[in-house]
Write an enzyme that holds these catalytic residues in place. Structure first.
Site, PDB file in Angstrom:
ATOM      1  N   MET A 146       0.856  -1.193   0.000  1.00  0.00           N
ATOM      2  CA  MET A 146       0.000   0.000   0.000  1.00  0.00           C
ATOM      3  C   MET A 146       0.889   1.239   0.000  1.00  0.00           C
ATOM      4  O   MET A 146       1.616   1.481   0.970  1.00  0.00           O
ATOM      5  CB  MET A 146      -0.932  -0.006   1.205  1.00  0.00           C
ATOM      6  CG  MET A 146      -2.001  -1.090   1.155  1.00  0.00           C
ATOM      7  SD  MET A 146      -3.032  -1.128   2.638  1.00  0.00           S
ATOM      8  CE  MET A 146      -2.013  -2.124   3.746  1.00  0.00           C
ATOM      9  N   CYS A 188      -1.104  -0.354 -10.787  1.00  0.00           N
ATOM     10  CA  CYS A 188      -1.366   1.008 -10.298  1.00  0.00           C
ATOM     11  C   CYS A 188      -1.902   1.900 -11.428  1.00  0.00           C
ATOM     12  O   CYS A 188      -1.269   2.015 -12.475  1.00  0.00           O
ATOM     13  CB  CYS A 188      -0.097   1.614  -9.715  1.00  0.00           C
ATOM     14  SG  CYS A 188      -0.315   3.305  -9.113  1.00  0.00           S
ATOM     15  N   GLY A 243      -5.587  -5.718   1.960  1.00  0.00           N
ATOM     16  CA  GLY A 243      -4.854  -4.475   2.123  1.00  0.00           C
ATOM     17  C   GLY A 243      -5.508  -3.512   3.089  1.00  0.00           C
ATOM     18  O   GLY A 243      -5.215  -3.494   4.273  1.00  0.00           O
TER      19      GLY A 243
END
Length: 326
Positions: free
Chosen positions: A14, A96, A230
């Site tokens: 993260m 991402c 996450g």
């Protein structure tokens, strides 16, 4: 003989969250979970001298480093550096959707170039003897059918240079500029991830996205090799204690006394070395998740570690608060 680590459960990389202090904190709550660093660009990895220390990596293992970039030579140099530091896996960020990823042509934007991804993986494979993984999405708003995902994995997994795939079970909507919104708005589609495992049974397939409970983890483990969580972990870090017991079937529980001692000593040592206490404390604040007066406890933890330097006092109080819960 090379030590093998379980892929059953891991904490997601993260960005701006899973830094070295966060990872140390998580390791005090779980011994079996595979941990991942936040995303680190190849430029930062190559030119920052004080990113990681070998001793620190050893204490946090099993741990993987997530790298972002699109240059095979630079990635191989980063991989070599990571290997000598003691990381057990090199993970490539191919998921991402941020503006930074777009301008640097990495992250999800590499899913449209599987040949380059294959060459990146090959460069790492020929450089270091540790496991390689990639973290991807199902595709994008422009390429969201199953065939696109299957073709990508088929090409990238050629020669078995990379056999581990962590799949966030959402597409990335490239029309949405916010990575935060991209974690919630596109619909989850676990069936595509399950199908990938059936079509590529020799690959290690890890599922990620929207998973919140032990029951959900166990259901996914019937179809894939592992589960990654996450934000839910960051929101409720004490969930990690359940993982060792209910997923890895460990009989021994981490004692509150040991946990408190480790964290208080860690904070004291880092403060002496000039690390601002807030950099560590910010990751710990959510241990009060869903507890009565959680806001008050968070405030006191911040006050007594940052402004009044009363670390022993606040950690003794936390000990008493959690003594019956641990």
């Amino acid at each position: 003989m090379k030590k093998k680590y379980s892929n059953k459960f891991s904490v997601a990389p993260m960005f701006k969250y899973t830094d070295q202090h966060c990872l140390y904190f998580y390791r005090q709550l779980t011994k079996k979970t595979f941990l991942y660093t936040e995303m680190i660009t190849i430029q930062k990895m190559l030119f920052s001298k004080k990113l990681f220390k070998k001793k620190q990596i050893k204490k946090n293992n099993p741990i993987a480093i997530q790298l972002a970039g699109n240059n095979p030579l630079f990635l191989s140099l980063c991989a070599k550096k990571a290997y000598f530091l003691g990381f057990k896996e090199i993970n490539l960020n191919i998921g991402c959707p941020s503006k930074k990823a777009k301008s640097g042509n990495f992250g999800i934007y590499l899913m449209n170039n599987p040949i380059l991804v294959y060459n990146l993986i090959k460069a790492i494979y020929l450089t270091v003897p540790i496991q390689i993984s990639i973290k991807i999405r199902l595709g994008t708003n422009e390429n969201k059918n199953y065939r696109f995902l299957k073709n990508f994995i088929q090409l990238v997994s050629k020669n078995n240079y990379c056999i581990k795939y962590i799949i966030h079970a959402r597409i990335a909507n490239l029309q949405i500029n916010s990575p935060k919104k991209n974690r919630n708005i596109p619909l989850l589609n676990y069936s595509y991830v399950y199908k990938i495992k059936k079509d590529f049974p020799h690959l290690i397939i890890i599922i990620n996205g929207g998973i919140k409970t032990i029951n959900e983890i166990n259901e996914h483990l019937k179809n894939v090799d592992g589960v990654m969580m996450g934000r839910e972990i960051y929101k409720n870090p004490l969930f990690l204690r359940k993982i060792d017991k209910k997923i890895f079937f460990q009989k021994k529980q981490i004692k509150i006394k040991k946990f408190i001692k480790k964290m208080s000593n860690y904070i004291k040592k880092k403060i002496i070395k000039g690390v601002p206490a807030i950099k560590i404390i910010k990751h710990m604040l959510n241990i009060f998740y869903k507890l009565p007066q959680a806001k008050k406890w968070k405030h006191e933890l911040i006050q007594k570690t940052i402004y009044k330097n009363q670390i022993d006092d606040i950690f003794n109080k936390i000990h008493k608060l959690f003594d019956k819960k641990f």
